[in-house]
Scaffold this active site. Sequence first.
Site, PDB file in Angstrom:
ATOM      1  CE  LYS A  81      -4.485  -1.440   1.678  1.00 18.71           C
ATOM      2  NZ  LYS A  81      -5.583  -1.210   2.617  1.00 18.71           N
ATOM      3  CE  LYS A 115      -8.460  -9.973  -2.056  1.00 16.75           C
ATOM      4  NZ  LYS A 115      -8.281  -9.858  -0.621  1.00 16.75           N
ATOM      5  CE  LYS A 156     -13.368  -3.388  -0.105  1.00 12.10           C
ATOM      6  NZ  LYS A 156     -12.850  -4.559   0.578  1.00 12.10           N
TER       7      LYS A 156
END
Length: 334
Positions: A117, A199, A202
């Site tokens: 991140k 992955k 969202k």
Amino acid sequence: MENMDIKKTILSGVQPSGTLTIGNYLGALRNWAKMQNDYNCYFCVVDLHAITVRQVPAELRQNCLKTLALYLAVGIDPNKNALFLQSHVPAHAELSWVLSCYTMYGELSRMTQFKDKSAKHSDNINAGLFTYPVLMAADILLYQPDLVPVGSDQKQHIELARDIANRFNNVYSETFKIPEPYMPKIGTRIMSLSEPTSKMSKSDSGDGSIFLLDNKDAVIRKIKRAVTDSGSEVRYAEGKDGINNLMSIYSAFTGKTFDEIENEFSGKGYGDFKLAVGETVADALADIQDKYNVFISDKEQLNKILLDGSQKASYTAEKTLRKVYRKVGFYSIK
Ligand code: TRP
């Protein structure tokens, strides 16, 4: 003995950043709905975690309600479980501070999610992003759960929560139950359609993710465009990440095994297969969306569920927090 007492406890949470995807549904929500009869469950929307990356306030508020309405739409029953927003139970932030004093800088620097991140949001590597796993440990340890259902990407965070709990218990005597991670079975890790080695996310703004609120046209279009390979055979095999992912999705929604799927599409091309996957996913989502639309339009009911959920959660969380405050030596006037 009352049933409640012999049931094991689970806790899990999802971030209200963006709209939930079929990956969240297959990997988390659908399993939670199945577990609710056998476990004493706490399901949280982790809004405190969400602000570790910038959010538009009005969207964050709306996403919290949407996430709750989706929990309900997939059949998670507010009467059986505690459904709540993390920010409604102050004990999460309070325990997080205490636990941060029992967590080492080095441990947090080794977290792969932090490294990922901070690479992705290099303009905003804030302290919250760094201490994110401590807050997550607080989320978990407050409820003394036996199991924490999570995707495999969260395993390192659960391990840290266990280490922190053990460290605290060793200093002050038994305080926290040591939770086990609980991973869904293989095949439910849903990958991005445009980049099938990472992955499904969202926050994907392209066509890599299918959101639970996507309409039929969008679902069919995204699946049609899904990255595959230069072959033409619908077969689960190494190197066929795109097809493997579509097979996993199709299998998860239909209950068919990979062998059955290979037979069904033998002699047919990727085009036919993609259309079948698209139709199947769109139909399943239509059902969820019908229910979602009813829940999201009744704000009063959603508020009541959140109030009730936060009261249930606070009851347990406060008990643990008081124990912790006493053990570390905070003076109490009660
Ligand atoms: N970090 C988790 C994720 O990104 C979300 C989360 C926060 C969570 N607190 C939790 C998951 C507690 C399980 C238990 O998926």
